[in-house]
Design a protein around this motif. Structure first.
Motif, PDB file in Angstrom:
ATOM      1  N   GLN A 191       0.832  -1.206   0.000  1.00 22.03           N
ATOM      2  CA  GLN A 191       0.000   0.000   0.000  1.00 22.03           C
ATOM      3  C   GLN A 191       0.870   1.261   0.000  1.00 22.03           C
ATOM      4  O   GLN A 191       0.497   2.279  -0.584  1.00 22.03           O
ATOM      5  N   ALA A 192       2.020   1.162   0.715  1.00 18.93           N
ATOM      6  CA  ALA A 192       2.904   2.341   0.753  1.00 18.93           C
ATOM      7  C   ALA A 192       3.597   2.572  -0.590  1.00 18.93           C
ATOM      8  O   ALA A 192       3.818   3.713  -1.029  1.00 18.93           O
ATOM      9  N   TRP A 193       3.975   1.459  -1.233  1.00 18.89           N
ATOM     10  CA  TRP A 193       4.730   1.596  -2.509  1.00 18.89           C
ATOM     11  C   TRP A 193       3.819   1.772  -3.715  1.00 18.89           C
ATOM     12  O   TRP A 193       4.264   2.267  -4.767  1.00 18.89           O
ATOM     13  N   ALA A 194       2.578   1.350  -3.623  1.00 18.27           N
ATOM     14  CA  ALA A 194       1.709   1.411  -4.797  1.00 18.27           C
ATOM     15  C   ALA A 194       1.600   2.816  -5.378  1.00 18.27           C
ATOM     16  O   ALA A 194       1.728   3.014  -6.600  1.00 18.27           O
ATOM     17  N   PRO A 195       1.337   3.842  -4.515  1.00 21.78           N
ATOM     18  CA  PRO A 195       1.268   5.193  -5.117  1.00 21.78           C
ATOM     19  C   PRO A 195       2.584   5.610  -5.792  1.00 21.78           C
ATOM     20  O   PRO A 195       2.591   6.256  -6.836  1.00 21.78           O
ATOM     21  N   ARG A 196       3.678   5.226  -5.123  1.00 19.73           N
ATOM     22  CA  ARG A 196       4.975   5.623  -5.694  1.00 19.73           C
ATOM     23  C   ARG A 196       5.218   4.912  -7.021  1.00 19.73           C
ATOM     24  O   ARG A 196       5.747   5.499  -7.974  1.00 19.73           O
ATOM     25  N   LEU A 197       4.827   3.574  -7.052  1.00 19.48           N
ATOM     26  CA  LEU A 197       4.994   2.859  -8.310  1.00 19.48           C
ATOM     27  C   LEU A 197       4.110   3.448  -9.409  1.00 19.48           C
ATOM     28  O   LEU A 197       4.506   3.572 -10.572  1.00 19.48           O
ATOM     29  N   GLY A 206       3.647   6.493 -14.081  1.00 10.18           N
ATOM     30  CA  GLY A 206       3.079   7.634 -14.806  1.00 10.18           C
ATOM     31  C   GLY A 206       4.162   8.527 -15.402  1.00 10.18           C
ATOM     32  O   GLY A 206       4.054   8.980 -16.546  1.00 10.18           O
ATOM     33  N   ARG A 207       5.191   8.767 -14.564  1.00  5.48           N
ATOM     34  CA  ARG A 207       6.275   9.619 -15.090  1.00  5.48           C
ATOM     35  C   ARG A 207       6.980   8.949 -16.267  1.00  5.48           C
ATOM     36  O   ARG A 207       7.361   9.594 -17.244  1.00  5.48           O
ATOM     37  N   SER A 208       7.178   7.607 -16.127  1.00  5.47           N
ATOM     38  CA  SER A 208       7.833   6.900 -17.234  1.00  5.47           C
ATOM     39  C   SER A 208       6.989   6.969 -18.490  1.00  5.47           C
ATOM     40  O   SER A 208       7.494   7.182 -19.597  1.00  5.47           O
ATOM     41  N   VAL A 209       5.659   6.810 -18.286  1.00  8.28           N
ATOM     42  CA  VAL A 209       4.769   6.906 -19.449  1.00  8.28           C
ATOM     43  C   VAL A 209       4.798   8.311 -20.025  1.00  8.28           C
ATOM     44  O   VAL A 209       4.802   8.524 -21.243  1.00  8.28           O
ATOM     45  N   GLU A 210       4.832   9.323 -19.126  1.00  9.68           N
ATOM     46  CA  GLU A 210       4.878  10.708 -19.610  1.00  9.68           C
ATOM     47  C   GLU A 210       6.163  10.960 -20.419  1.00  9.68           C
ATOM     48  O   GLU A 210       6.137  11.631 -21.456  1.00  9.68           O
ATOM     49  N   ARG A 211       7.282  10.444 -19.855  1.00  9.77           N
ATOM     50  CA  ARG A 211       8.540  10.627 -20.613  1.00  9.77           C
ATOM     51  C   ARG A 211       8.462   9.945 -21.965  1.00  9.77           C
ATOM     52  O   ARG A 211       8.896  10.481 -22.993  1.00  9.77           O
TER      53      ARG A 211
END
Length: 449
Positions: free
Chosen positions: A368-374, A379-384
């Motif tokens: 649960q803690a890592w899910a938002p970060r992942l 998302g950032r990788s997709v944006e890049r």
């Protein structure tokens, strides 16, 4: 009856002794001696010596001029000429003849003229009229040539023939003047003055002062002091071609250039037309080669630019392939991580339920803690990736051939769909297709340039 006193007997000489005694007496009494008379019996054998006799109305004497002295003559002795001879009188003992061994021979009156020539030469030389520093060089391509000579002289024909052969395009201005006689110096000065005046209003780059050969008396007009000073103030270079190569006059020393003959004077003043034409041909060849080299270099740069414009699809495909590989790598990384975590949870449940539950609870908290970060990282990788894709799409759009076509260009293709890039690749009558911005046009090649 007184007896007669006998006359004293004369001394008896041997022939050789008598000849030697007479020779000694003549040498002591007369030598050195100068004789004036008329040449007769001139002969010059292969030895180079000169034999002749001098005569006048009341006498005649044999003369011999040996090779060294004869080689210094500035004229060819001929029977009937009046001459002055300097030398030594002696007796040729082998024949008992009286003989004059000549050391110097000139035409009659030439001695006084020569002395006058030397005095004027020394005077003008002291004033600097002969100095090399005042001599001017001749132009390679004269715009006009002035000529001073007698209209009836052979020198005029020789000069005209040489100029017509070498430089028929150069105008020649004739200033006629007598070249022999008492009136000749004045006429020569006036002829030169007329050319000087003409040089201020029309092109005139050199003046030829010419006359054929002759005796010193014949050339004496060119030893005039006024003529020399007129030559010295000429506004253009002067070429003197007076007499033969062995003749020298004051005009020769004052002129900018001395030519041995009138023909040589014309040749010095005008370079042959063929030489100029050869230089023009060489210059034309150099220019033609330089222009062709520039055209070849420009054509090569044009071909290179056309080849780069002709391959935009290949660069687009390369960018799309790189984007697909990056997207696949991202998906694989996410899937592998989740599967690994699920496997660990399943293995823990089969062993120790509590520990598994505790571990599960802990892992769930971690998840649960890592899910938002992942999710944010994904998302950032997709944006890049999307940004890179947008940039590649923009570059692809800039390389789109249709943009080039909208500027008025066309793409030519043959019936097989191959692009036509060179005029040499088509033949008259061949069908082509021209792709424009809004459609295609069928074409047919009429002729190739």
């Amino acid at each position: 009856m007184s007896s007669a006193v006998p006359a004293p007997s004369p001394r008896v000489w041997s022939v050789g002794a008598l000849c030697r005694a007479v020779a000694d007496t003549v040498d002591a009494r007369f030598n050195p001696v100068a004789v004036r008379g008329e040449l007769t019996g001139c002969s010059r054998p292969s030895s180079g010596h000169l034999y002749f006799s001098l005569k006048d109305a009341s006498g005649q004497i044999r003369c011999a001029m040996f090779r060294r002295a004869a080689g210094q003559l500035d004229f060819v002795p001929r029977d009937g000429e009046a001459v002055e001879a300097w030398g030594r009188l002696g007796v040729y003992e082998a024949r008992g003849d009286l003989q004059l061994v000549v050391e110097r021979l000139t035409r009659a009156g030439q001695g006084a003229l020569f002395e006058q020539f030397l005095r004027l030469k020394a005077k003008l030389e002291a004033e600097g009229l002969f100095h090399a520093g005042r001599k001017r060089e001749l132009r390679d391509l004269p715009r006009g040539i002035g000529l001073v000579t007698s209209p009836g002289a052979a020198a005029l024909h020789d000069v005209a023939t040489a100029l017509r052969r070498r430089a028929p395009h150069v105008p020649v201005l004739l200033a006629p003047a007598a070249v022999q006689g008492a009136q000749a110096p004045g006429e020569l000065v006036r002829a030169l003055e007329s050319l000087y005046a003409l040089s201020t209003s029309q092109p005139l780059d050199v003046i030829l002062l010419v006359r054929g050969g002759g005796a010193i008396e014949d050339l004496w007009a060119f030893n005039d002091e006024q003529l020399a000073r007129t030559l010295a103030r000429s506004p253009v270079p002067v070429v003197s071609g007076v007499g033969h190569e062995t003749d020298f006059t004051i005009a020769d020393f004052v002129a900018d250039v001395r030519a041995p003959t009138p023909t040589a004077a014309a040749e010095l003043a005008a370079r042959p037309r063929e030489a100029w034409l050869d230089e023009l041909d060489q210059s034309e060849g150099v220019l033609r080669d330089a222009v062709q080299a520039r055209l070849d270099a420009a054509a090569m740069r044009l071909d290179q630019a056309a080849s780069r414009l002709g391959r935009p699809l290949g660069r687009i495909a390369q960018q799309q392939l790189r984007l697909a590989r990056a997207s696949h790598s991202l998906r694989m990384a996410l899937g592998t991580g989740l599967e690994r975590e699920r496997g660990l949870l399943a293995a823990g449940a089969s062993g120790l339920q509590r520990a598994a539950q505790a571990r599960l609870a802990h892992e769930e908290r971690l998840l649960q803690a890592w899910a938002p970060r992942l999710q944010r990282a994904a998302g950032r990788s997709v944006e890049r990736g999307q940004h890179q894709l947008d940039r590649a799409a923009l570059r692809l759009e800039l390389l789109d051939p249709r943009l080039v076509l909208q500027r008025g260009y066309a793409i030519l293709t043959d019936p097989e769909g191959h692009a036509v890039t060179r005029a040499a690749g088509v033949q008259p009558g061949q069908a082509l297709t021209a792709s424009l911005a809004d459609g295609d046009i069928a074409l047919q090649v009429q002729a190739r340039p």
